[in-house]
Design a protein around this motif. Structure first.
Motif, PDB file in Angstrom:
ATOM      1  N   ALA A 127       0.797  -1.222   0.000  1.00 44.59           N
ATOM      2  CA  ALA A 127       0.000   0.000   0.000  1.00 44.59           C
ATOM      3  C   ALA A 127       0.832   1.276   0.000  1.00 44.59           C
ATOM      4  O   ALA A 127       1.819   1.397   0.729  1.00 44.59           O
ATOM      5  CB  ALA A 127      -0.929   0.007   1.211  1.00 44.59           C
ATOM      6  N   GLU A 128       0.401   2.225  -0.797  1.00 49.41           N
ATOM      7  CA  GLU A 128       0.836   3.604  -0.685  1.00 49.41           C
ATOM      8  C   GLU A 128      -0.013   4.275   0.396  1.00 49.41           C
ATOM      9  O   GLU A 128      -1.206   3.977   0.529  1.00 49.41           O
ATOM     10  CB  GLU A 128       0.621   4.320  -2.014  1.00 49.41           C
ATOM     11  N   TYR A 129       0.596   5.166   1.167  1.00 45.74           N
ATOM     12  CA  TYR A 129      -0.163   5.973   2.117  1.00 45.74           C
ATOM     13  C   TYR A 129       0.439   7.372   2.141  1.00 45.74           C
ATOM     14  O   TYR A 129       1.554   7.591   1.680  1.00 45.74           O
ATOM     15  CB  TYR A 129      -0.158   5.339   3.521  1.00 45.74           C
ATOM     16  N   ARG A 130      -0.313   8.318   2.665  1.00 46.03           N
ATOM     17  CA  ARG A 130       0.172   9.700   2.682  1.00 46.03           C
ATOM     18  C   ARG A 130       1.288   9.876   3.710  1.00 46.03           C
ATOM     19  O   ARG A 130       1.124   9.537   4.885  1.00 46.03           O
ATOM     20  CB  ARG A 130      -0.976  10.655   2.976  1.00 46.03           C
ATOM     21  N   LEU A 131       2.405  10.391   3.244  1.00 44.48           N
ATOM     22  CA  LEU A 131       3.535  10.672   4.122  1.00 44.48           C
ATOM     23  C   LEU A 131       3.313  11.978   4.868  1.00 44.48           C
ATOM     24  O   LEU A 131       2.445  12.778   4.525  1.00 44.48           O
ATOM     25  CB  LEU A 131       4.819  10.742   3.302  1.00 44.48           C
ATOM     26  N   GLY A 132       4.133  12.197   5.890  1.00 49.08           N
ATOM     27  CA  GLY A 132       3.931  13.345   6.765  1.00 49.08           C
ATOM     28  C   GLY A 132       4.055  14.688   6.088  1.00 49.08           C
ATOM     29  O   GLY A 132       3.417  15.660   6.500  1.00 49.08           O
ATOM     30  N   GLY A 133       4.864  14.787   5.024  1.00 44.30           N
ATOM     31  CA  GLY A 133       4.992  16.053   4.322  1.00 44.30           C
ATOM     32  C   GLY A 133       3.720  16.459   3.611  1.00 44.30           C
ATOM     33  O   GLY A 133       3.471  17.643   3.393  1.00 44.30           O
ATOM     34  N   GLU A 134       2.920  15.479   3.266  1.00 46.66           N
ATOM     35  CA  GLU A 134       1.635  15.745   2.627  1.00 46.66           C
ATOM     36  C   GLU A 134       0.527  15.905   3.649  1.00 46.66           C
ATOM     37  O   GLU A 134      -0.308  16.814   3.547  1.00 46.66           O
ATOM     38  CB  GLU A 134       1.288  14.605   1.670  1.00 46.66           C
ATOM     39  N   ALA A 135       0.505  15.019   4.623  1.00 47.33           N
ATOM     40  CA  ALA A 135      -0.550  15.037   5.645  1.00 47.33           C
ATOM     41  C   ALA A 135       0.004  14.352   6.891  1.00 47.33           C
ATOM     42  O   ALA A 135       0.254  13.153   6.869  1.00 47.33           O
ATOM     43  CB  ALA A 135      -1.793  14.310   5.148  1.00 47.33           C
ATOM     44  N   PRO A 136       0.229  15.087   7.979  1.00 50.39           N
ATOM     45  CA  PRO A 136       0.815  14.488   9.178  1.00 50.39           C
ATOM     46  C   PRO A 136      -0.152  13.521   9.864  1.00 50.39           C
ATOM     47  O   PRO A 136      -1.288  13.335   9.422  1.00 50.39           O
ATOM     48  CB  PRO A 136       1.121  15.707  10.060  1.00 50.39           C
ATOM     49  N   TYR A 137       0.335  12.895  10.940  1.00 49.37           N
ATOM     50  CA  TYR A 137      -0.503  12.022  11.749  1.00 49.37           C
ATOM     51  C   TYR A 137      -1.859  12.675  11.968  1.00 49.37           C
ATOM     52  O   TYR A 137      -1.931  13.881  12.217  1.00 49.37           O
ATOM     53  CB  TYR A 137       0.190  11.769  13.094  1.00 49.37           C
TER      54      TYR A 137
END
Length: 321
Positions: A127-137
């Motif tokens: 799976a791809e998931y959104r990294l913190g630079g795009e959307a944080p926790y």
């Protein structure tokens, strides 16, 4: 007049392209790759060899499938690998989650292990998931909950047993896999309005050198670390968030079976012993293995790739077959 008209048209075109670029743009830090991990680790371990993706002849590949459509045309993707020979018996699925400190990395880093697990009879979903630079926790956890639901929704298309889904993560991905397992049935991360007819629960967790508590004393290096602070915010100012992001916070009798495979660095299995004690207390199956003298990132390299694969297959057979 002709030049003015052309300038006006060009301006509209540039505006349209700019709007499209903004809607499709999202920051991705792909500096953490198999190659970059090898270059770093080989300075201290000159005899290691990187393991690259190589699709076995017996395995079918379906890459870059959209599993979640977000706002602004943002799409998240999965790679699916499974045995070409499809029998009547449904197969367990394994959701594969890459590492990279929550801020970097890509699903491509998990392809070698995913392909080999598929060769051993499992349907692997990387799976791809959104990294913190795009959307944080907590965006990454929310995305991955939806990935589990997608697996169940698509189970019939890939010969998956929807009652047998494991979360398999490495490093930061191991933390995320553990968080999926520890929050089975809890609504706090299960927020996307997609595949809501299906459960986001996982029936097993394979934690490959990932922490299970950000607030455990063994996690102290994370408190001033760049990656965790970028993902969660300053430790002192955002302590409740660090606690909420810790799988150990939710650990109880409902934990699924766990596999731990760790390097020799305590930082990367902070809280593991506390979680093991809870698993043992509740009679839940677990395994724990440590490679003495190994680097973090060992699962990407020979000589540790095959033993990690062996531990993983043995654990999955134990809990699913």
């Amino acid at each position: 007049m002709k030049n003015v008209k052309h300038s006006w048209i060009l301006g509209l075109l540039l505006l349209a392209l700019s709007s499209q670029a903004q809607s499709n743009y999202y920051p991705r830090d792909t500096t953490y790759t198999i190659q970059s991990a090898y270059e770093k680790a080989s300075r201290k371990y000159p005899d290691i060899e990187a393991v690259w993706p190589k699709l076995p002849r017996s395995v079918a590949s379906h890459e870059n499938i959209v599993y979640l459509q977000l706002e602004n045309d943002r799409q998240l993707h999965v790679d699916v690998y499974h045995p070409k020979r499809q029998g009547k018996k449904k197969r367990p699925a394994v959701l594969m989650i890459h590492g990279g400190g929550w801020m970097a990395g890509s699903k491509e880093n998990m392809r070698p292990m995913a392909q080999q697990l598929a060769r051993n009879g499992y349907v692997t979903v990387v799976a791809e998931y959104r990294l913190g630079g795009e959307a944080p926790y907590p965006a990454a956890v929310q995305d991955l909950k939806t990935a589990v639901r997608w697996i169940r929704a698509e189970a019939g298309n890939y010969g998956i047993d929807p009652e047998k889904i494991a979360a398999y993560g490495c490093s930061a991905g191991a933390h995320l896999a553990s968080l999926l397992g520890a929050t089975n049935g809890l609504p706090l991360y299960d927020v996307h309005e997609a595949y809501t007819d299906y459960s986001a629960a996982v029936q097993a967790v394979l934690n490959i050198d990932g922490i299970v508590s950000f607030v455990h004393p063994e996690a102290e290096p994370e408190w001033t670390g760049r990656s965790a602070n970028a993902w969660l915010g300053d430790y002192t100012e955002n302590y409740p968030r660090w606690e909420a992001a810790s799988p150990l916070t939710y650990a109880d009798k409902n934990l699924p079976p766990f596999l731990f495979v760790n390097s020799s660095y305590p930082r990367f299995h902070a809280g593991r012993e506390d979680l093991r004690a809870l698993l043992q207390e509740n009679g839940t199956y677990y395994e724990a293995h440590t490679f003495a003298g190994s680097p973090h990132g060992f699962w990407l390299f020979k000589p540790w790739f095959k033993p990690t694969l062996s531990y993983s297959v043995g654990f999955l057979r134990k809990v699913f077959e």
